[in-house]
Design an enzyme around this catalytic site. Structure first.
Site, mmCIF file in Angstrom:
data_model
loop_
_atom_site.group_PDB
_atom_site.id
_atom_site.type_symbol
_atom_site.label_atom_id
_atom_site.label_comp_id
_atom_site.label_asym_id
_atom_site.label_seq_id
_atom_site.Cartn_x
_atom_site.Cartn_y
_atom_site.Cartn_z
ATOM 1 C CE LYS A 40 6.657 -8.700 5.130
ATOM 2 N NZ LYS A 40 6.810 -7.251 5.263
ATOM 3 C CD GLU A 64 -1.643 -2.375 1.777
ATOM 4 O OE1 GLU A 64 -2.538 -3.165 2.101
ATOM 5 O OE2 GLU A 64 -0.419 -2.638 1.916
#
Length: 541
Positions: free
Chosen positions: A439, A330
């Protein structure tokens, strides 16, 4: 009348500048059909015009979305520019996602055509029936390597280009024209689309070429290992032509330590960027082979926290400066960068200096950043107060593509989902993730999705998944399972349950059977307590 020219900030301007000023600079690629392709920016952009004519011949129009399933190489570079500069949208798809996610992304993105690498042909053959809006496929190779394929309306890339002239009149585009589309990995629900514009891309380029960030120049040779399907390769394929930096692209060999070493040494690479796993692969090869990387002077680590091992070995053994960046899809993606060290930090003790270098860095100009508490009040930058990270700026998302929910908060800030603290020197340290995603190797894994999959096993009563530090992948998922009363299940049987239900690399690394799991007052699993309970956990050898 305005006092200054209102020239539009477009990707087309990068291309024209590079061809005219940096036309003789090389682009070197490893591809599935050529172990070392070599040409110049001038050659590249002549072919870009041929490709633009080919897109026109295929009936594509401004505003259309074109998908790519491809690695880092010269043909993918050509697609980037031909599509965006024609007023179309280059939709880079992560081929590592689970098939259902790829199906959703291609259909939600309304992709008209798909350009794919030779290595991606089997994947697209298996998915083409669930992509009803896709009109055809272009395999990125030449006639000599064009495979027999069941892909409907399949074309050979080089054949398409050969039929076209290199004369093309680029349209005059408004700088706010959409240029590229990238989707999040969908850790909570379906993936969300982030639509970049020409303006956001160009401003992001100006940021990353600054001396205190990646700092590319005409003296550099850049090796972008971060995939071009991952947030536009962190912008390096735009920044290099802008600055006249020679590009070296590893293609499908981006995870091969030997190939990376060879490219660095033979092409005299000075700067590179990638996730921690590729650096571990390179260091492992260097250690086993005894080879060196004399030309390389700096690497950027992103996508996951940088292990101290990478920082220490690169610096002490090979004289390479390890720099760290943080951001997200984003954010185009750059938000903070840990590059040039300011004088107050340079004078710290070695121990404190290393602690600072392992932080995610300082906000770059163009990104406003704040941390807030549960009441949305800004917290001090004291190195202790941790809060939700919020950002805003000219290359940060305003709204998700074709999304009905709220993207920004009521004050116009984007909440990143990370929890962090900021110190007195402006360095950010990520301390947690709001939604407990994991992650691993620079890619997101949803703990919630893994938990939902686990509890679907008939012998499982409850399950929790947390990310635990891993020496190679930064984090790997640890599965904790409570069995139904009276049931028995082996570790191997539990882990095999995930086969064909999630992406293979998502499958938990280890499974522990437990009698109980901590919960919050509202009955939810307390991930914070679970991580604390298993802080001493170590992965099996």
């Amino acid at each position: 009348m305005t006092p200054m020219m209102n020239t539009q900030l477009t990707i087309t301007s990068i291309m024209k500048h590079a061809e005219q000023i940096n036309g003789s600079v090389e682009v070197v690629s490893v591809t599935a059909d050529n172990p070392r392709h070599r040409y110049t920016y001038r050659d590249a952009f002549a072919r870009v015009r041929q490709l633009a004519n080919a897109l026109d011949a295929l009936g594509l129009e401004q505003g259309d979305t074109i998908a790519t399933f491809a690695w880092n190489d010269y043909r993918h570079l050509e697609i980037y520019y031909a599509v965006s500069c024609s007023g179309m949208i280059c939709h880079t798809v992560n081929p590592r996602l689970f098939p259902e996610q790829i199906e959703y992304i291609v259909n939600h993105g309304r992709d008209k055509w798909v350009f794919l690498d030779l290595t991606m042909v089997p994947l697209l053959e298996s998915l083409q029936d669930v992509m009803p809006d896709v009109k055809g496929f272009v395999v990125m190779t030449d006639e000599a390597h064009m495979p027999e394929t069941s892909l409907a309306n399949a074309h050979c890339y080089e054949t398409l280009l050969a039929a076209q002239t290199s004369e093309f009149e680029w349209p005059e585009l408004d700088e706010n024209t959409p240029s590229a589309l990238c989707y999040t990995s969908g850790t909570t629900g379906n993936p969300k689309g982030v639509m970049y514009t020409h303006r956001s891309t160009l401003l992001h380029c100006y940021a990353i070429i600054a001396p205190d960030v990646i700092g590319l120049s005409v003296k550099d040779v850049a090796l972008p290992i971060v995939p071009m399907f991952h947030v536009n390769g962190w912008g390096l394929v735009y920044a290099a032509p802008m600055t006249g930096t020679k590009l070296v692209m590893p293609g499908p060999k981006m995870g091969c330590g030997e190939t990376l070493c060879t490219l660095i040494n033979e092409e005299k690479v000075t700067a590179s960027a990638g996730v921690p796993t590729v650096w571990l692969a390179l260091l492992d090869y260097l250690n086993k082979s005894g080879k060196t990387i004399e030309s390389l002077n700096r690497v950027t680590v992103g996508g996951a926290a940088c292990p101290f091992y990478i920082l220490d070995v690169f610096r002490e053994k090979y004289g390479v400066d390890v720099q760290q960046g943080w951001g997200m899809t984003e954010m185009n993606p750059l938000g903070t960068y840990n590059g040039t060290v300011p004088p107050p930090v340079a004078n710290l003790s070695p121990e404190e200096y290393d602690k600072k270098r392992l932080k995610q860095g300082r906000p770059v100009f163009g990104v406003e950043l704040k941390i807030v508490d549960a009441d949305n009040k800004s917290l001090p930058w004291d190195g202790k107060s941790a809060g939700a990270v919020k950002v805003r700026g000219p290359w940060i998302i305003n709204e998700y593509y074709r999304y009905d929910g709220q993207t920004l908060d009521d004050d116009g800030w984007f909440e990143t989902g990370d929890v962090a603290c900021m110190d007195e020197h402006g360095y950010m340290q990520i301390t947690d993730r709001v939604k407990d995603v994991i992650k691993s190797g620079g890619e997101w894994i949803s703990s919630i999705e893994l938990e939902n999959c686990a509890v679907n096993h008939p012998k499982v009563a409850e399950a929790a998944v947390v990310g635990m530090p891993h020496p190679k992948w930064s984090e790997r998922p640890l599965l904790l399972v409570i069995l139904q009363e009276g049931e028995t299940l082996s570790r191997e049987e539990m882990l095999s349950w995930f086969d064909d239900k999630v992406s293979k690399w998502w499958i938990p690394e280890e499974c522990l059977f437990v009698d109980s799991l901590p919960h919050t007052a509202t009955g939810k699993l307390s991930k914070k307590d679970i991580r604390a309970d298993y802080a001493d956990f170590r992965w099996p050898e």
